[in-house]
Each structure stands twice: as C-alpha cells, then as structure tokens.
Scaffold this motif. Sequence first.
Motif, mmCIF file in Angstrom:
data_model
loop_
_atom_site.group_PDB
_atom_site.id
_atom_site.type_symbol
_atom_site.label_atom_id
_atom_site.label_comp_id
_atom_site.label_asym_id
_atom_site.label_seq_id
_atom_site.Cartn_x
_atom_site.Cartn_y
_atom_site.Cartn_z
ATOM 1 N N TYR A 121 22.577 84.457 18.242
ATOM 2 C CA TYR A 121 21.709 85.633 18.285
ATOM 3 C C TYR A 121 20.390 85.332 17.586
ATOM 4 O O TYR A 121 20.359 84.685 16.540
ATOM 5 N N THR A 122 19.306 85.814 18.178
ATOM 6 C CA THR A 122 17.952 85.488 17.709
ATOM 7 C C THR A 122 17.153 86.747 17.435
ATOM 8 O O THR A 122 17.518 87.853 17.858
ATOM 9 N N ASN A 276 18.751 97.924 13.795
ATOM 10 C CA ASN A 276 17.723 97.975 14.848
ATOM 11 C C ASN A 276 17.575 96.632 15.567
ATOM 12 O O ASN A 276 16.514 96.327 16.098
ATOM 13 N N ALA A 277 18.652 95.834 15.590
ATOM 14 C CA ALA A 277 18.587 94.535 16.260
ATOM 15 C C ALA A 277 19.571 94.494 17.431
ATOM 16 O O ALA A 277 19.324 95.094 18.470
ATOM 17 N N TRP A 278 20.715 93.832 17.282
ATOM 18 C CA TRP A 278 21.642 93.648 18.394
ATOM 19 C C TRP A 278 22.767 94.689 18.353
ATOM 20 O O TRP A 278 23.578 94.705 17.442
ATOM 21 N N TYR A 279 22.812 95.528 19.390
ATOM 22 C CA TYR A 279 23.922 96.470 19.526
ATOM 23 C C TYR A 279 23.907 97.072 20.927
ATOM 24 O O TYR A 279 22.912 96.996 21.644
ATOM 25 N N ALA A 280 25.023 97.663 21.294
ATOM 26 C CA ALA A 280 25.143 98.377 22.563
ATOM 27 C C ALA A 280 25.136 99.869 22.280
ATOM 28 O O ALA A 280 25.505 100.311 21.194
ATOM 29 N N GLY A 281 24.737 100.643 23.257
ATOM 30 C CA GLY A 281 24.686 102.089 23.090
ATOM 31 C C GLY A 281 23.276 102.561 22.783
ATOM 32 O O GLY A 281 22.388 101.778 22.449
ATOM 33 N N GLN A 282 23.075 103.859 22.862
ATOM 34 C CA GLN A 282 21.746 104.453 22.684
ATOM 35 C C GLN A 282 21.503 104.968 21.275
ATOM 36 O O GLN A 282 20.377 105.279 20.913
ATOM 37 N N HIS A 336 26.757 86.705 23.812
ATOM 38 C CA HIS A 336 25.873 87.206 24.862
ATOM 39 C C HIS A 336 25.461 86.083 25.807
ATOM 40 O O HIS A 336 24.846 86.341 26.839
ATOM 41 N N VAL A 337 25.802 84.857 25.481
ATOM 42 C CA VAL A 337 25.544 83.727 26.370
ATOM 43 C C VAL A 337 26.678 83.592 27.386
ATOM 44 O O VAL A 337 26.458 83.427 28.595
ATOM 45 N N LEU A 338 27.924 83.695 26.898
ATOM 46 C CA LEU A 338 29.082 83.589 27.787
ATOM 47 C C LEU A 338 29.437 84.922 28.438
ATOM 48 O O LEU A 338 30.135 84.958 29.446
ATOM 49 N N ASN A 339 28.997 86.018 27.823
ATOM 50 C CA ASN A 339 29.320 87.367 28.287
ATOM 51 C C ASN A 339 30.801 87.694 28.178
ATOM 52 O O ASN A 339 31.369 88.349 29.051
ATOM 53 N N TYR A 340 31.418 87.235 27.127
ATOM 54 C CA TYR A 340 32.755 87.698 26.756
ATOM 55 C C TYR A 340 33.033 87.314 25.311
ATOM 56 O O TYR A 340 32.265 86.596 24.676
#
Length: 349
Positions: A121-122, A276-282, A336-340
Amino acid sequence: MLSSFFTIFIFIFIFLFASPLVHAWRPWPPSSNINNNNNNNNTSSHYPFSDSKKYEGSSEFVQLRYHMGPVLTSNITVHIIWYGTWNRNQKKIIRDFVNSVSDTTVPHPSISAWWRTVQLYTDQTGGNISKSVILGEEKNDRLYSHGKSLTRLSLQGVIKSAITASTRPLPINPRSGLYLLLTADDVYVQDFCTSVCGFHYFTFPSLVGYTLPYAWVGNSGKLCPGYCAYPFAMPVYLPPSNRKALKSPNGDVGVDGMISVIAHEMAELASNPLANAWYAGQDPTFPVEIADLCEGIYGTGGGGSYTGQLLDAHDGATYNINGIRRKFLVQWVWSHVLNYCTGPNALDH
C-alpha cells in the motif's frame, strides 16, 4: 475498520448473497494433509463451527479505495503501554512478535512475509508503507492510573499520561510512531467483549496535545476468551461437540489471541493511520479496512466459520506463521494487487 472483532454476519452475508461474485477463492480439500518441507510440520483443517463454503474474498464484492491520506512510509517504531498487571512471559511473547515483523531471517512462512502484503500500500506520492518495524520505548502503568474500567476517551488519557510522565516518558513521534496500548486481563474497556477486541484511531490534540496513531488491544483471557481469543477458546453458546479449542502456540490463550488482533490493528494503522487513506465504504468513521476484509481467515480456503488450512507444531499447537523463536496465529490481510486475502502460509505460494 477501527474495531477488530468476529463480524460473522459479514461472512454469512457474503456466503448467502455474494457467492456468485466470488472468483478469487482457491478451493483446497479440507481433509488434505500436506507436508511442509520448510518446517517439517503438517497443514490441517479446522472446522470450529460447521462445514461451510470456503472462500478468500471477492474482488468484485470489495470496493477498497485510496482516499489520498498518509500511510506510514517512514520507519515504524512501536511504543507499548502496558496497562495493568503483566507477567514477564506475556510481555516477551508480544515483544517477540513485534520484533519479528521486520526479521527476514525467520523461516518461511514468516511474519515479515506477511507484512510484505501490507507494504504494497502506497501514499499519493507512490511511497510504500515502511518495511522497517521496530520495538521502541515502553511504559508500564501498573497502578491502573485511570482505573479498571476505561472508555474510549479515557484510553487517550492513558496515552497522555505515558508521553507526559515525569520519569521516562514515551517519545512523541506523530509521523512514524505507532502507540500500542495493551490492557491487562482484569481491565474492561468500553465495548470490549461485546463488539470489539481492539481498535485503532488517533489521539485528539485537544486531549493529548498531539495527533498520534494508536491502537488498543485487550487481554480477553479472563473476560471473554471465547470471543476474542478464538480459536484458542470457543464461545460458550456452542454445543459441546463443537467446542473443542485449538492449542495455542505460546501457552497463553489470552496473549496468543491478542497477537492476531495486534497484527490486525498494526496493518490497518500503517495503511490508514488518520482514517483518510485505504478503506472501503463511504463513511470514514466506520471504514472497512485491509484487515477487516479478511476477518477470521488464517489460511487457504478460509472464510465464514472456517479458519482455513493451518499448521500443526510438533507439540500439537496450531499456528500459521513463524516469528523469532516462536510461532503465531495471525489473520491474513487484503492484497489490492491480487484482489483477495493472502498470507505467506497460502498453499499455492
């Protein structure tokens, strides 16, 4: 998410409604017993509840996004606050885990290999999360300075006391410090054992004087081992036939249960320290983060009520990752590269 607990309903939802979307899961026969040449141990399957659909996440179901905030790109220093009574061996188990995160000499599957997924993650400049995680200064609060029943806000008071102490205060490091507040097994924290086993956030300048990324994790050994130390303890509501716990790798159910929660929160603090970086949802106040996406998954095929393929040590203990002189059970994290969800003990690595 800012809380770490067994959100079984999420997995039930995925199983019942989203299984047609799952295309990243890797099915392996649960009865397989495959030799691990590097460790001379065996993999084994563990069904704590029931035989259920096995999956490892769905890249179509997950909407993980980067929200332009900072991640911990500088060398990470973990400062520990020991709140309450801790014995020497308990501290040593947790110190060994933290010290193992950056140790590349540990045999496969190692904690450093697990952390490499977090490193992917970047930030907005393309800088990766630091590969360097070291144990920093520690502070003991043996006298329970804020009592034995803490709120989320009073946890910040404990941190303030640690950084402003008249003798040996913890260093103040807003950019690369990771403050780990650990409460002993006789301390109750707001929502502990009912909805959380740990969480991470950042301190408020109005309360503490600084914005410091921190995580709290509680020792559930006495209060709720079946909730927060699973699978080394089983929930009391299970029928006796399904209540067989796994043997913990370091002989302390409460602390061995804490290790996976600590790992969970460290991964999320590194990738989303200020929410405020990497997450899912609103909703940034209730995000789904890179460890939440893999809640309860410890090995290949994991998901729902199934831990996945784990490793059995010679003494009968169960683990999935090697550390310095020790073995640990640590949940996987989302790539997030492999998507699992993935981990170094995956059978197809």
